[in-house]
Scaffold this motif. Structure first.
Motif, PDB file in Angstrom:
ATOM      1  N   UNK A 122       0.461  26.985  -4.854  1.00 35.85           N
ATOM      2  CA  UNK A 122       1.680  26.722  -4.090  1.00 35.85           C
ATOM      3  C   UNK A 122       1.419  25.666  -3.031  1.00 35.85           C
ATOM      4  N   UNK A 123       0.596  24.672  -3.357  1.00 36.80           N
ATOM      5  CA  UNK A 123       0.321  23.629  -2.376  1.00 36.80           C
ATOM      6  C   UNK A 123       1.601  22.822  -2.137  1.00 36.80           C
ATOM      7  N   UNK A 124       1.822  22.498  -0.870  1.00 32.27           N
ATOM      8  CA  UNK A 124       3.022  21.765  -0.508  1.00 32.27           C
ATOM      9  C   UNK A 124       2.810  20.263  -0.566  1.00 32.27           C
ATOM     10  N   UNK A 125       3.902  19.559  -0.650  1.00 32.47           N
ATOM     11  CA  UNK A 125       3.886  18.104  -0.527  1.00 32.47           C
ATOM     12  C   UNK A 125       5.279  17.696  -0.055  1.00 32.47           C
ATOM     13  N   UNK A 126       5.293  16.894   0.991  1.00 31.17           N
ATOM     14  CA  UNK A 126       6.559  16.555   1.651  1.00 31.17           C
ATOM     15  C   UNK A 126       7.562  15.986   0.659  1.00 31.17           C
ATOM     16  N   UNK A 127       8.834  16.455   0.686  1.00 29.91           N
ATOM     17  CA  UNK A 127       9.405  17.413   1.651  1.00 29.91           C
ATOM     18  C   UNK A 127       9.336  18.870   1.193  1.00 29.91           C
TER      19      UNK A 127
ATOM     20  N   UNK B  45      -2.968  27.270  -1.252  1.00 25.49           N
ATOM     21  CA  UNK B  45      -1.803  27.361  -0.360  1.00 25.49           C
ATOM     22  C   UNK B  45      -1.807  26.203   0.632  1.00 25.49           C
ATOM     23  N   UNK B  46      -2.434  25.118   0.296  1.00 24.61           N
ATOM     24  CA  UNK B  46      -2.617  23.998   1.217  1.00 24.61           C
ATOM     25  C   UNK B  46      -1.318  23.231   1.475  1.00 24.61           C
ATOM     26  N   UNK B  47      -1.330  22.466   2.565  1.00 25.83           N
ATOM     27  CA  UNK B  47      -0.227  21.583   2.937  1.00 25.83           C
ATOM     28  C   UNK B  47       1.103  22.310   3.123  1.00 25.83           C
ATOM     29  N   UNK B  48       1.049  23.454   3.787  1.00 23.95           N
ATOM     30  CA  UNK B  48       2.241  24.194   4.162  1.00 23.95           C
ATOM     31  C   UNK B  48       2.226  24.414   5.676  1.00 23.95           C
TER      32      UNK B  48
ATOM     33  N   UNK C  75     -11.905  29.398  -6.508  1.00 29.40           N
ATOM     34  CA  UNK C  75     -11.325  28.248  -5.807  1.00 29.40           C
ATOM     35  C   UNK C  75     -10.367  28.761  -4.736  1.00 29.40           C
ATOM     36  N   UNK C  76     -10.586  28.344  -3.481  1.00 31.90           N
ATOM     37  CA  UNK C  76      -9.722  28.759  -2.371  1.00 31.90           C
ATOM     38  C   UNK C  76      -9.465  27.567  -1.464  1.00 31.90           C
ATOM     39  N   UNK C  77      -8.201  27.144  -1.397  1.00 28.49           N
ATOM     40  CA  UNK C  77      -7.818  26.010  -0.560  1.00 28.49           C
ATOM     41  C   UNK C  77      -6.685  26.445   0.361  1.00 28.49           C
ATOM     42  N   UNK C  78      -6.986  26.539   1.658  1.00 28.76           N
ATOM     43  CA  UNK C  78      -6.004  26.899   2.679  1.00 28.76           C
ATOM     44  C   UNK C  78      -5.874  25.775   3.705  1.00 28.76           C
ATOM     45  N   UNK C  79      -6.192  24.567   3.334  1.00 29.18           N
ATOM     46  CA  UNK C  79      -6.230  23.439   4.265  1.00 29.18           C
ATOM     47  C   UNK C  79      -4.828  22.957   4.653  1.00 29.18           C
ATOM     48  N   UNK C  80      -4.755  22.302   5.816  1.00 29.26           N
ATOM     49  CA  UNK C  80      -3.532  21.652   6.289  1.00 29.26           C
ATOM     50  C   UNK C  80      -2.342  22.617   6.304  1.00 29.26           C
ATOM     51  N   UNK C  81      -2.523  23.846   6.742  1.00 28.60           N
ATOM     52  CA  UNK C  81      -1.429  24.817   6.672  1.00 28.60           C
ATOM     53  C   UNK C  81      -1.225  25.607   7.956  1.00 28.60           C
ATOM     54  N   UNK C  82      -1.835  25.162   9.060  1.00 24.08           N
ATOM     55  CA  UNK C  82      -1.660  25.792  10.376  1.00 24.08           C
ATOM     56  C   UNK C  82      -2.062  27.263  10.391  1.00 24.08           C
ATOM     57  N   UNK C  83      -3.153  27.589   9.729  1.00 29.87           N
ATOM     58  CA  UNK C  83      -3.737  28.921   9.901  1.00 29.87           C
ATOM     59  C   UNK C  83      -4.448  28.963  11.244  1.00 29.87           C
TER      60      UNK C  83
ATOM     61  N   UNK D  92     -17.229  32.264  -5.561  1.00 32.27           N
ATOM     62  CA  UNK D  92     -16.515  31.119  -5.001  1.00 32.27           C
ATOM     63  C   UNK D  92     -17.322  29.831  -5.141  1.00 32.27           C
ATOM     64  N   UNK D  93     -16.656  28.794  -5.663  1.00 31.22           N
ATOM     65  CA  UNK D  93     -17.289  27.495  -5.835  1.00 31.22           C
ATOM     66  C   UNK D  93     -16.676  26.435  -4.929  1.00 31.22           C
ATOM     67  N   UNK D  94     -15.446  26.686  -4.466  1.00 24.39           N
ATOM     68  CA  UNK D  94     -14.719  25.692  -3.674  1.00 24.39           C
ATOM     69  C   UNK D  94     -14.015  26.396  -2.520  1.00 24.39           C
ATOM     70  N   UNK D  95     -14.308  25.985  -1.281  1.00 19.86           N
ATOM     71  CA  UNK D  95     -13.675  26.563  -0.092  1.00 19.86           C
ATOM     72  C   UNK D  95     -13.276  25.437   0.849  1.00 19.86           C
ATOM     73  N   UNK D  96     -11.972  25.291   1.079  1.00 18.19           N
ATOM     74  CA  UNK D  96     -11.455  24.231   1.946  1.00 18.19           C
ATOM     75  C   UNK D  96     -10.522  24.852   2.984  1.00 18.19           C
ATOM     76  N   UNK D  97     -10.938  24.791   4.250  1.00 17.55           N
ATOM     77  CA  UNK D  97     -10.143  25.321   5.363  1.00 17.55           C
ATOM     78  C   UNK D  97      -9.852  24.242   6.398  1.00 17.55           C
ATOM     79  N   UNK D  98      -9.984  22.995   6.036  1.00 10.55           N
ATOM     80  CA  UNK D  98      -9.849  21.908   7.009  1.00 10.55           C
ATOM     81  C   UNK D  98      -8.438  21.794   7.571  1.00 10.55           C
ATOM     82  N   UNK D  99      -8.388  21.166   8.749  1.00  8.20           N
ATOM     83  CA  UNK D  99      -7.148  20.807   9.446  1.00  8.20           C
ATOM     84  C   UNK D  99      -6.245  22.020   9.653  1.00  8.20           C
ATOM     85  N   UNK D 100      -6.810  23.062  10.250  1.00 13.61           N
ATOM     86  CA  UNK D 100      -6.045  24.227  10.682  1.00 13.61           C
ATOM     87  C   UNK D 100      -6.277  24.410  12.176  1.00 13.61           C
TER      88      UNK D 100
END
Length: 240
Positions: A91-96, A119-122, A141-149, A163-171
């Motif tokens: 459910x990764x977001x992309x504007x709008x 769940x990135x980009x939300x 694979x877990x991507x929670x980046x760019x989502x204001x956590x 887990x092979x991929x973990x991205x929590x950047x820009x929170x």
């Protein structure tokens, strides 16, 4: 006469085998077409949806009516064809198109077969990453980046041994980097950059010998870089 009889017998045998193969083929197709998502997982997904603002229509196919009861056909989902269990939620977001609101990841507790979660980009407005995330032991694979956590990185993520991929950047994550992340020995990509993390880099990072990408930049870390980082011989990208 005998040769003619054998020809008739052979022709009947071929027809019989062809009929059996056709029946088996139809049965196989029928079995696949009957696969539906697990009811407990469908309810979990609907509960998850209720806590979110879906103005952009990202979850428009997630409806609880007779024509949309098979959640395996909902947007952003993939199910195992044999078991019907959800194994991918993207459910990764992309504007709008973005999701917003206080997310309730805990409502997904029944998705125990999930391997991929993005769940990135939300905009989840400072929602915490729940401790129970560590119970998704099949996650790769877990991507929670760019989502204001917000809040801390739960040490329970160290239970995700596959887990092979973990991205929590820009929170807005704060506190220390949990040393328990050193238990993720299958991890190849780790990005914790652009948060508000503090403290020292745990030496346990040096155990992650499969790491190819490590980014801890854009935080308030202090102290020396652990010498154990030198053991990460598979690294292709390092930014601290």
């Amino acid at each position: 006469m005998g040769g003619y009889f054998l020809k008739i017998l052979f022709a009947l045998l071929v027809c019989f085998l062809h009929t059996e193969i056709s029946i088996l083929g139809l049965n196989s197709t029928s079995e696949i077409s009957r696969v539906k998502c697990i009811e407990s997982e469908r309810q979990a997904l609907l509960n998850f949806k209720r806590g979110l603002v879906n103005d952009s229509g990202m979850l428009s196919t997630w409806r609880d009516d007779e024509n949309n009861r098979d959640c395996c056909k909902w947007k952003g989902l993939q199910c195992n064809n044999e078991t019907g269990h959800v194994y991918m939620l993207d459910l990764h977001g992309h504007y709008p198109q973005r999701l917003s609101g206080l997310i309730n990841i805990s409502s997904l507790i029944d998705l125990q077969n999930i391997e991929y979660l993005n769940l990135s980009n939300n905009d989840f407005e400072g929602s915490y990453i729940p401790k129970f995330m560590g119970s998704f032991t099949n996650l790769k694979y877990l991507d929670l980046s760019w989502s204001r956590f917000g809040g801390r990185i739960p040490y329970e993520l160290g239970n995700l041994s596959k887990l092979e991929y973990l991205d929590l950047k820009w929170n807005s994550l704060d506190g220390a980097i949990p040393s328990q992340l050193g238990k993720l020995t299958s991890l190849q990509h780790l990005d914790l950059s652009l948060n508000s993390l503090s403290g020292e880099i745990p030496s346990e990072v040096g155990v992650l010998t499969s790491l190819q990408h490590l980014d801890l930049s854009g935080n308030s870390l202090r102290g020396e870089i652990p010498s154990e980082v030198g053991k990460l011989t598979s690294l292709r990208h390092l930014e601290i």
